[in-house]
Design a protein around this motif. Structure first.
Motif, PDB file in Angstrom:
ATOM      1  N   VAL A 176      -8.843  -1.543  -0.980  1.00  0.00           N
ATOM      2  CA  VAL A 176      -9.929   0.193  -0.975  1.00  0.00           C
ATOM      3  C   VAL A 176      -9.581   0.119  -1.817  1.00  0.00           C
ATOM      4  O   VAL A 176      -9.200   0.385  -3.222  1.00  0.00           O
ATOM      5  CB  VAL A 176      -8.610   0.952   0.234  1.00  0.00           C
ATOM      6  N   GLN A 177     -11.105   1.236  -2.334  1.00  0.00           N
ATOM      7  CA  GLN A 177     -10.999   1.928  -4.069  1.00  0.00           C
ATOM      8  C   GLN A 177     -11.735   3.151  -3.256  1.00  0.00           C
ATOM      9  O   GLN A 177     -12.120   3.247  -2.179  1.00  0.00           O
ATOM     10  CB  GLN A 177     -11.977   1.080  -4.592  1.00  0.00           C
ATOM     11  N   ASP A 178     -11.043   4.880  -3.949  1.00  0.00           N
ATOM     12  CA  ASP A 178     -11.581   5.707  -3.905  1.00  0.00           C
ATOM     13  C   ASP A 178     -11.178   5.900  -2.910  1.00  0.00           C
ATOM     14  O   ASP A 178     -12.248   7.109  -1.912  1.00  0.00           O
ATOM     15  CB  ASP A 178     -13.099   5.846  -3.869  1.00  0.00           C
ATOM     16  N   ASP A 179     -10.076   5.976  -1.975  1.00  0.00           N
ATOM     17  CA  ASP A 179      -9.019   7.269  -1.072  1.00  0.00           C
ATOM     18  C   ASP A 179      -7.618   6.952  -1.585  1.00  0.00           C
ATOM     19  O   ASP A 179      -7.137   6.010  -1.142  1.00  0.00           O
ATOM     20  CB  ASP A 179      -9.822   6.082   0.375  1.00  0.00           C
ATOM     21  N   SER A 180      -7.654   7.648  -1.586  1.00  0.00           N
ATOM     22  CA  SER A 180      -6.181   7.265  -1.966  1.00  0.00           C
ATOM     23  C   SER A 180      -4.945   8.148  -1.302  1.00  0.00           C
ATOM     24  O   SER A 180      -3.942   7.853  -1.207  1.00  0.00           O
ATOM     25  CB  SER A 180      -5.633   8.910  -2.906  1.00  0.00           C
ATOM     26  N   SER A 181      -5.428   8.217   0.155  1.00  0.00           N
ATOM     27  CA  SER A 181      -5.110   7.681   1.220  1.00  0.00           C
ATOM     28  C   SER A 181      -4.123   6.237   2.376  1.00  0.00           C
ATOM     29  O   SER A 181      -3.589   6.621   2.622  1.00  0.00           O
ATOM     30  CB  SER A 181      -5.637   8.725   2.613  1.00  0.00           C
ATOM     31  N   PHE A 182      -4.886   5.501   1.100  1.00  0.00           N
ATOM     32  CA  PHE A 182      -4.747   4.408   1.975  1.00  0.00           C
ATOM     33  C   PHE A 182      -4.373   3.471   0.089  1.00  0.00           C
ATOM     34  O   PHE A 182      -4.560   3.754  -1.194  1.00  0.00           O
ATOM     35  CB  PHE A 182      -5.774   3.718   2.228  1.00  0.00           C
ATOM     36  N   VAL A 183      -3.283   2.269   0.304  1.00  0.00           N
ATOM     37  CA  VAL A 183      -2.927   1.561  -0.404  1.00  0.00           C
ATOM     38  C   VAL A 183      -4.041   0.139  -0.835  1.00  0.00           C
ATOM     39  O   VAL A 183      -4.731   0.697  -0.106  1.00  0.00           O
ATOM     40  CB  VAL A 183      -1.559   0.751   0.024  1.00  0.00           C
ATOM     41  N   GLU A 184      -3.758   0.730  -2.061  1.00  0.00           N
ATOM     42  CA  GLU A 184      -5.529  -0.058  -2.887  1.00  0.00           C
ATOM     43  C   GLU A 184      -5.226  -1.937  -1.924  1.00  0.00           C
ATOM     44  O   GLU A 184      -7.185  -2.039  -1.723  1.00  0.00           O
ATOM     45  CB  GLU A 184      -5.346  -0.515  -4.003  1.00  0.00           C
ATOM     46  N   SER A 185      -4.192  -2.237  -2.294  1.00  0.00           N
ATOM     47  CA  SER A 185      -4.444  -3.592  -1.260  1.00  0.00           C
ATOM     48  C   SER A 185      -3.563  -3.772   0.036  1.00  0.00           C
ATOM     49  O   SER A 185      -2.100  -3.282  -1.063  1.00  0.00           O
ATOM     50  CB  SER A 185      -4.203  -4.665  -2.284  1.00  0.00           C
ATOM     51  N   GLU A 186      -3.586  -4.343   0.816  1.00  0.00           N
ATOM     52  CA  GLU A 186      -2.714  -4.284   1.576  1.00  0.00           C
ATOM     53  C   GLU A 186      -3.070  -5.837   2.545  1.00  0.00           C
ATOM     54  O   GLU A 186      -4.328  -6.196   2.902  1.00  0.00           O
ATOM     55  CB  GLU A 186      -2.941  -2.811   2.496  1.00  0.00           C
ATOM     56  N   LEU A 187      -2.007  -6.096   3.151  1.00  0.00           N
ATOM     57  CA  LEU A 187      -1.745  -7.497   4.046  1.00  0.00           C
ATOM     58  C   LEU A 187      -1.870  -6.704   5.383  1.00  0.00           C
ATOM     59  O   LEU A 187      -0.466  -5.796   5.354  1.00  0.00           O
ATOM     60  CB  LEU A 187      -1.266  -8.515   3.747  1.00  0.00           C
ATOM     61  N   ARG A 188      -2.302  -7.436   6.702  1.00  0.00           N
ATOM     62  CA  ARG A 188      -1.948  -6.670   8.026  1.00  0.00           C
ATOM     63  C   ARG A 188      -2.207  -8.078   8.017  1.00  0.00           C
ATOM     64  O   ARG A 188      -3.008  -9.068   8.489  1.00  0.00           O
ATOM     65  CB  ARG A 188      -2.948  -5.526   8.348  1.00  0.00           C
ATOM     66  N   GLY A 200       2.847  -4.888   8.736  1.00  0.00           N
ATOM     67  CA  GLY A 200       2.029  -4.079   7.253  1.00  0.00           C
ATOM     68  C   GLY A 200       1.775  -2.670   7.314  1.00  0.00           C
ATOM     69  O   GLY A 200       2.252  -2.598   8.384  1.00  0.00           O
ATOM     70  N   GLY A 201       0.722  -2.712   6.311  1.00  0.00           N
ATOM     71  CA  GLY A 201      -0.568  -1.368   6.873  1.00  0.00           C
ATOM     72  C   GLY A 201      -0.964  -0.879   7.115  1.00  0.00           C
ATOM     73  O   GLY A 201      -1.717  -1.585   8.369  1.00  0.00           O
ATOM     74  N   THR A 202      -1.634   0.198   7.469  1.00  0.00           N
ATOM     75  CA  THR A 202      -2.868   0.148   8.409  1.00  0.00           C
ATOM     76  C   THR A 202      -4.170   0.801   6.982  1.00  0.00           C
ATOM     77  O   THR A 202      -4.373   0.814   5.842  1.00  0.00           O
ATOM     78  CB  THR A 202      -2.358   1.987   8.525  1.00  0.00           C
ATOM     79  N   SER A 203      -4.912  -0.182   7.901  1.00  0.00           N
ATOM     80  CA  SER A 203      -6.047  -0.008   7.034  1.00  0.00           C
ATOM     81  C   SER A 203      -7.404   0.674   7.277  1.00  0.00           C
ATOM     82  O   SER A 203      -7.153   1.328   8.656  1.00  0.00           O
ATOM     83  CB  SER A 203      -7.072  -2.037   7.007  1.00  0.00           C
ATOM     84  N   PRO A 204      -7.798   1.386   6.525  1.00  0.00           N
ATOM     85  CA  PRO A 204      -9.348   2.383   7.463  1.00  0.00           C
ATOM     86  C   PRO A 204     -10.754   1.830   8.260  1.00  0.00           C
ATOM     87  O   PRO A 204     -10.788   0.439   8.389  1.00  0.00           O
ATOM     88  CB  PRO A 204      -9.845   2.692   5.354  1.00  0.00           C
ATOM     89  N   ASN A 205     -10.490   2.338   9.160  1.00  0.00           N
ATOM     90  CA  ASN A 205     -11.521   1.919  10.564  1.00  0.00           C
ATOM     91  C   ASN A 205     -13.181   1.941   9.581  1.00  0.00           C
ATOM     92  O   ASN A 205     -12.986   3.411   9.903  1.00  0.00           O
ATOM     93  CB  ASN A 205     -10.985   3.010  11.467  1.00  0.00           C
TER      94      ASN A 205
END
Length: 699
Positions: free
Chosen positions: A417-429, A467-472
């Motif tokens: 994820v780029q250009d959205d500070s509310s999510f971690v840049e790289s996340e495995l789920r 793992g983390g929460t991804s953007p929908n």
């Protein structure tokens, strides 16, 4: 008794022995001296598929001519019919003259002439002619006719050339043309003008469209349509090409009008091609100069354009798909930068039958959503996902008629994820899931032959997310229906997943009537251990208990179809409802739909939606037909659009009259009223079938 003879066998043995000699059949055949052959009574001459019928034929050897007494009827292999009172022809029926003749083309267009000359086996020259495809009753003039000093029919190119032609309606001259070329009705494709159309709108004024069709060989063509009115100068274009492995079609227009400054244009193009290894290539291009252009000119009602290229390969056990899509919004409350405008996906799926039983499905996929903006948050976020999935499924028939099914699945997704500070840049789920389904079908057949199948079903599932929460990005609009009542996840895409424990119960009753009527009733509900905030309030899936789902379908052999669905809460209040009814036969084509949706700000719907639409067509008789369409916003108590089209058709004329009104408006578009008028004459339109019913002559 009829006698069969070879016409030229006695008189010209060298020609008669050649391939394709003419053949004579008559009641009597006699020689008059040494140089004349006279055939009388039910005479027929056959030559390379052409058949001539007459009362008497005299063949004169010194002049090598046939003198024919009528009534004469000549039928050619392409269906052309010539009738005449007298004729003077060569033995091969390729050159000569017919008097008091009539030419009938494809059983549609008839041309009467004082004299017809036939030349080189290709051209017919008709003098003092009257052409019409209308029924002629006694001395009364036909509905329309073309009178010309001379008409040349090129039988090879299938063209009619008129000289000094007058177009008449009921015998009254309407206009004159010194020269005119028209296709004969047996031609399927030819360069020339198509049916003109009159168009009148409150924005563009009174205008006319005159299409011109240009053939570019057997596999390509282009249609240019100038559209002129007091408010616009427009050129429309349609290009088509057929390849050995696919097709290409492009349509567009460019306009200079008074509605906006500068030129306006649009382009829609699509292609479909077969590639090696069972691969299909599909692409489409959609572009427009401004948001209002398509609606102003009635080219399309789309409010979002999508240009895409797609590769697809499907086999018995595998699927490969790669696509890239560019979106362009025409909505006033959206911007292209935040859609996202660019979406790409790569997916491969393989199905296996392992030795331990069941079906094993392996899947790998990569997708990305890109936005132009660098703003932090939803308006600038760029997301890329790479994932894989392993799914195993098997079912068994257990005691007492129960059918049991077991399914297990493991998903893994890596997000960047780029250009959205509310999510971690790289996340495995990682998402493991397991489900079990138990069905108990009952079946019976009555004495009348009607069959009933009742199938109660219970479904239980568990899944969790590690793992983390991804953007929908791909699951923002989800609905509860009979297709996902017993599904591991009811999200439309891959970004969101259902977790926790859930139980679904439902019942389906199907009736197969002896008369061919089939009906299905489905209802069910889902209970979950935890609510999922990704589901919107009106989806029917928010909370730990879903809405009640009720769905029904009816189909009948007479072309009748009914399909309805509704979601109810515990207070029996409707959350969503939709239904469609359709009926089609030779006289009626009817489709009516209704939709109701509760207000839901999370789906950008601040007001209740309650609308119905109707599309109907009625064939009143062999001459008159009517088409109608309407859309009405019940919640706002106002119409959205409406239209009516009326067609009158007989054996020689087709007239179409239409009127439509689009009531919707926005900062980009204004309400529009459109009137249309077009007509065609049967017998000249290339590739068109015959007209409607012929008028009856008074006794």
């Amino acid at each position: 008794m009829r006698i069969l003879a070879l016409l030229l066998f006695w008189l010209l043995p060298g020609i008669a022995a050649a391939q394709g000699a003419a053949t004579l059949v008559a009641d009597s055949v006699a020689l008059n001296g040494q140089d004349q052959l006279i055939a009388q009574g039910n005479v027929e001459v056959l030559y390379q598929g052409t058949r001539l019928q007459a009362t008497a034929i005299t063949y004169d050897q010194p002049t090598d001519r046939l003198t024919i007494s009528g009534p004469i009827v000549i039928r050619t292999p392409d269906g052309t019919i010539l009738t005449a009172a007298q004729a003077d022809l060569d033995p091969q029926l390729q050159n000569g003259m017919l008097q008091s003749a009539r030419l009938v083309l494809d059983q549609q267009l008839q041309i009467a002439a004082n004299q017809i000359d036939r030349a080189n086996g290709r051209y017919l020259q008709l003098y003092k002619t009257t052409a019409s495809s209308c029924q002629i009753c006694g001395d009364r003039p036909p509905l329309w006719e073309i009178r010309a000093e001379r008409v040349i029919h090129d039988q090879l190119e299938k063209q009619l050339y008129f000289e000094n032609a007058f177009f008449r309606i009921r015998g009254v001259p309407i206009f004159w043309l010194p020269r005119m070329r028209l296709p004969d009705p047996t031609l399927t494709r030819a360069t020339g003008f198509l049916i003109p159309e009159q168009r009148n709108t409150n924005q563009l004024g009174f205008g006319i469209k005159v299409p011109y069709f240009i053939t570019l060989g057997d596999h390509r063509d282009v249609t240019l349509t100038p559209y002129l009115s007091s408010e616009t100068r427009t050129l429309e274009l349609i290009y088509r090409q057929a390849f050995v492995t696919g097709t290409l079609r492009a349509e567009g227009a460019i306009s200079d009008d008074s509605l906006q400054d500068g030129s306006r244009s649009y382009l829609f193009a699509e292609g479909r091609f077969r590639l090696p290894r069972q691969t299909q290539l599909r692409f489409d291009i959609e572009a427009v100069s401004d948001p209002a252009y398509l609606l102003d000119y009635g080219y399309s009602g789309k409010d979002r354009l999508d240009s895409a290229i797609d590769l697809l390969r499907v086999s018995d056990t595998a699927l490969f798909n790669a696509n890239l899509t560019y979106y362009q919004t025409l909505r006033a409350d959206e911007s292209n930068a935040s859609l996202p405008p660019i979406v790409a996906e790569l997916r491969y799926e393989k199905r296996l039958q392992p030795e331990f039983g069941g079906t094993l499905t392996l899947e790998a996929s990569v997708d990305t959503a890109y936005r132009y903006s660098d703003d932090d948050g939803d308006r600038g976020r760029d997301v890329t996902r790479a994932g894989g999935r392993v799914n195993w499924r098997d079912d068994w028939l257990v005691g007492a008629g129960f059918v049991a099914e077991l399914q297990g699945q493991l998903r893994g997704d890596l997000y960047h994820v780029q250009d959205d500070s509310s999510f971690v840049e790289s996340e495995l789920r990682v998402v493991p899931s397991v489900s079990a389904t138990l069905r108990w079908p009952w079946a019976m057949t009555t004495a009348s032959g009607t069959s009933h199948v009742i199938e109660p079903t219970v479904f239980a599932a568990w899944s969790d997310r590690f793992g983390g929460t991804s953007p929908n990005e791909d699951s923002t609009r989800n609905e509860f229906d009979r297709a996902n009542l017993f599904a591991l996840s009811r999200f439309a895409g891959d970004d969101a997943v259902e977790t926790g424990r859930q139980v679904a119960a439902g019942l389906r009753w199907t009736r197969f009537g002896a008369g061919g009527i089939t009906s299905t009733l489905t209802f069910g509900r889902i209970a979950k251990s935890q609510a999922d905030p990704e589901f919107t309030p009106s989806s029917g899936l928010r909370g730990t208990a879903s809405n009640w789902l009720v769905s029904s379908q009816i189909s009948a052999p007479g072309g009748f179809i009914l399909d309805t669905r509704a979601l109810f809460d515990d207070q029996a209040e409707v959350n969503r409802a939709a239904g469609i009814v359709a009926w089609q036969n030779r006289e009626i084509s009817l489709s009516a739909a209704y939709i109701w949706q509760a207000a839901d700000p999370e789906e950008n719907r601040n007001d209740t939606v309650s609308e119905w639409t109707i599309d109907a067509g009625f064939k009143l008789n062999e001459t008159w037909s009517v088409e109608m369409d309407a859309r009405y916003d019940i919640a706002a108590d106002r119409p959205v659009r409406g239209g009516i089209g009326i067609q009158w058709r007989n054996e020689c004329v087709t007239i179409d009259v239409s009127a439509s009104r689009r009531y919707t408006s926005s900062p980009n578009v204004a309400p529009t009223t459109t009137y249309g008028l077009s007509g065609s004459l049967s017998g000249f339109s290339a590739g068109r079938s015959g007209g409607g019913p012929a008028a009856r002559c008074a006794q």
